[in-house]
Write a protein that holds these residues in place. Structure first.
Motif, short mmCIF file in Angstrom:
data_model
loop_
_atom_site.label_atom_id
_atom_site.label_comp_id
_atom_site.label_asym_id
_atom_site.label_seq_id
_atom_site.Cartn_x
_atom_site.Cartn_y
_atom_site.Cartn_z
N MET A 1 -6.02 10.19 13.47
CA MET A 1 -4.80 9.87 12.75
C MET A 1 -5.15 9.26 11.40
O MET A 1 -6.12 8.53 11.27
CB MET A 1 -3.95 8.88 13.54
N GLY A 2 -4.33 9.57 10.46
CA GLY A 2 -4.50 9.04 9.10
C GLY A 2 -3.83 7.70 8.94
O GLY A 2 -3.42 7.05 9.91
N GLN A 3 -3.72 7.31 7.71
CA GLN A 3 -3.07 6.04 7.40
C GLN A 3 -1.57 6.14 7.69
O GLN A 3 -0.98 7.21 7.67
CB GLN A 3 -3.22 5.72 5.92
N HIS A 4 -0.99 4.98 7.89
CA HIS A 4 0.46 4.90 8.02
C HIS A 4 1.06 5.29 6.67
O HIS A 4 0.53 4.91 5.62
CB HIS A 4 0.86 3.47 8.40
N PRO A 5 2.13 6.08 6.64
CA PRO A 5 2.72 6.52 5.37
C PRO A 5 3.05 5.37 4.41
O PRO A 5 2.89 5.50 3.20
CB PRO A 5 3.99 7.24 5.79
N GLY A 6 3.46 4.25 4.93
CA GLY A 6 3.76 3.09 4.08
C GLY A 6 2.51 2.55 3.41
O GLY A 6 2.53 2.15 2.24
N ASP A 7 1.41 2.54 4.15
CA ASP A 7 0.14 2.09 3.57
C ASP A 7 -0.33 3.03 2.47
O ASP A 7 -0.83 2.61 1.44
CB ASP A 7 -0.94 1.98 4.64
N GLY A 9 1.57 4.92 0.60
CA GLY A 9 2.45 4.70 -0.56
C GLY A 9 2.04 3.48 -1.36
O GLY A 9 2.03 3.51 -2.59
N THR A 10 1.68 2.41 -0.68
CA THR A 10 1.22 1.20 -1.35
C THR A 10 -0.07 1.46 -2.10
O THR A 10 -0.25 1.02 -3.24
CB THR A 10 1.03 0.06 -0.33
N GLU A 11 -0.98 2.19 -1.48
CA GLU A 11 -2.25 2.51 -2.12
C GLU A 11 -2.04 3.35 -3.38
O GLU A 11 -2.66 3.10 -4.41
CB GLU A 11 -3.15 3.26 -1.13
N GLU A 17 -0.76 1.65 -10.84
CA GLU A 17 -0.65 0.42 -11.62
C GLU A 17 -1.99 0.08 -12.28
O GLU A 17 -2.03 -0.30 -13.45
CB GLU A 17 -0.22 -0.73 -10.70
N ALA A 18 -3.08 0.25 -11.56
CA ALA A 18 -4.40 -0.02 -12.12
C ALA A 18 -4.72 0.94 -13.26
O ALA A 18 -5.26 0.53 -14.30
CB ALA A 18 -5.47 0.07 -11.03
N GLU A 19 -4.37 2.21 -13.11
CA GLU A 19 -4.61 3.19 -14.17
C GLU A 19 -3.78 2.87 -15.41
O GLU A 19 -4.25 3.02 -16.54
CB GLU A 19 -4.32 4.60 -13.67
N LEU A 20 -2.54 2.43 -15.21
CA LEU A 20 -1.68 2.04 -16.33
C LEU A 20 -2.28 0.86 -17.07
O LEU A 20 -2.28 0.81 -18.30
CB LEU A 20 -0.27 1.72 -15.85
#
Length: 78
Positions: A1-7, A9-11, A17-20
């Protein structure tokens, strides 16, 4: 299983934000380098659009600007 969709999205949001932030710092650096070049050339403090002197208050607030208040909406070169 992969990451939780909410996690995921946060990533993605954190990465964007870091790229900006990196892009913003790069733009600021280019503007500062351009201001230093104008200082070396003897044109620092002179509006690049109309040639008038940029007032001290504006330069104190934004030392990297290359336009007077009247031309403040003109895109900054760099």
């Amino acid at each position: 299983m992969g990451q939780h969709p909410g996690d995921y999205g946060t990533e993605v949001a954190n990465t964007m934000e870091a790229e900006l932030l990196v892009d913003t710092v790069a733009v600021q650096r280019r503007r500062i380098e351009a201001a230093l070049a104008r200082l070396d050339e003897g044109t620092y403090g002179t509006c690049s659009v109309c040639g008038t002197e940029i007032d001290d208050e504006r330069l104190e607030a934004r030392p990297e600007v290359d336009t007077c208040r009247e031309h403040a909406d003109t895109p900054v070169t760099a």
